[in-house]
Scaffold this motif. Structure first.
Motif, short mmCIF file in Angstrom:
data_model
loop_
_atom_site.label_atom_id
_atom_site.label_comp_id
_atom_site.label_asym_id
_atom_site.label_seq_id
_atom_site.Cartn_x
_atom_site.Cartn_y
_atom_site.Cartn_z
N HIS A 13 0.71 -1.13 0.29
CA HIS A 13 -0.01 0.43 -0.50
C HIS A 13 0.86 0.85 0.07
CE1 HIS A 13 -2.72 -3.24 1.44
NE2 HIS A 13 -3.39 -2.53 0.79
N ASP A 30 -3.47 0.64 -2.13
CA ASP A 30 -3.35 -1.37 -2.49
C ASP A 30 -2.49 -0.39 -4.28
OD1 ASP A 30 -3.12 -3.21 -3.71
OD2 ASP A 30 -5.20 -4.20 -2.52
N ASN A 86 -1.18 -2.82 -5.84
CA ASN A 86 -1.76 -3.68 -7.71
C ASN A 86 -3.12 -2.95 -8.14
OD1 ASN A 86 -0.25 -6.29 -6.56
ND2 ASN A 86 -1.12 -6.34 -4.93
N SER A 101 -12.84 -4.38 -7.84
CA SER A 101 -11.56 -3.40 -7.74
C SER A 101 -11.99 -2.00 -8.19
CB SER A 101 -10.12 -4.13 -8.69
OG SER A 101 -9.98 -5.40 -8.37
#
Length: 303
Positions: A2, A7, A9, A40
């Protein structure tokens, strides 16, 4: 991982969503389920406090913020990818790395066969993936979707690094049994005859078209094609003219094609093909090897 409560990703997901503007396609690209990609997107919307992708009928459009984020996000990911590739050494005889190279079919028929031969002779295990220049190639480099571009230097980007590769000149070519083969190629004959012209599959003209137009010369184009290398075949048996690179003309004649070449009616600039790579990959040992292989092929076979 993070960073400031984001995050990291999710940056990969955001990049895929922005490029595809479709949740299903983005999920497929990243090998995720559609529900995982939707999750997401929800998290990204909460973090940025913005819709990012807006449903309009059956399509999704980028929000103004998503449009602003597109290039910075891609730039971050390309830089990370380039940093990961900076390994202590690179051995082309043991590596399974794939290099993505944007080239014209002109280069595929002249230089690239020699490059492949030399790579094979060295026992290389790398993979070479030659990509068509179907859109603005510089965008492929910006997005990290190509490792190397080979293109005329006038079309290279000032944002990335480049190196000269080969030069070539242009000539007119006709079928050697046509009426055009019997006399000189005067300006009157040139402008009154039909031409075969290569038109790249985007809005930009080809190099020779750009060169003619910059001198105020307009050709009567009867046939357009997306390929330089097919033009000799389209010329044979006709009364048409084409303007082609001399290396391609010489190779076609050497292969037994019934062609005759003439100087162009006006002098065209020298074609200077250059290699271009992302500025973040300048220290990438694999890219350095690939560039050197290209230069060695030129020195051995095209000088």
């Amino acid at each position: 991982m993070h960073f400031r409560k984001l995050d990291l990703n999710l940056l990969v997901a955001l990049d895929a969503l922005i490029r595809n503007q479709n949740v299903s396609l983005a999920a497929e690209e990243l090998h995720l389920s559609q529900s995982a990609m939707s999750s997401s997107l929800s998290r990204l919307r909460r973090y940025f406090n913005d819709e990012l992708l807006i449903q309009t009928g059956r399509k999704m459009m980028l929000s103004p913020l998503a449009e602003q984020l597109e290039q910075p996000i891609r730039d971050i990911l390309v830089k990370i990818d380039a940093s990961i590739m900076l390994k202590p050494g690179f051995d082309p005889t043991t590596s399974d790395r794939e290099f993505r190279i944007c080239v014209s079919d002109y280069m595929l028929h002249t230089l690239i066969p020699h490059v492949i031969d030399m790579a094979q002779a060295q026992g290389c295990t790398v993979k070479l993936n030659f990509l068509p220049q179907v859109s603005d190639p510089k965008k492929e480099l910006d997005r990290g979707e190509a490792d190397l571009l080979i293109m005329p230097d006038i079309f290279c980007s000032d944002f990335h690094l480049s190196e000269p590769l080969i030069t070539d000149e242009f000539a007119c070519v006709v079928w050697d049994q046509s009426d055009l083969a019997k006399g000189e190629m005067t300006m009157k004959t040139f402008v009154s005859s039909g031409h075969v012209c290569m038109q790249p599959p985007n809005s930009n003209p080809s190099f020779e078209t750009h060169s003619y137009e910059s001198q105020g010369i307009s050709r009567r184009v009867d046939v357009r094609t997306f390929s330089f290398s097919c033009i000799p075949n389209l010329i044979v048996g006709t009364n048409l003219i084409a303007t082609l690179q001399k290396r391609l003309i010489d190779k076609s004649i050497a292969q037994g094609m019934a062609l005759k070449s003439f100087p162009t009616p006006v002098a065209l600039p020298t074609l200077r093909e250059s290699m271009q790579w992302h500025k973040y990959q300048n220290a990438d040992l694999g890219i350095i090897w690939l560039r050197q292989l290209m230069l060695e092929a030129v020195a051995k076979h095209m000088c």
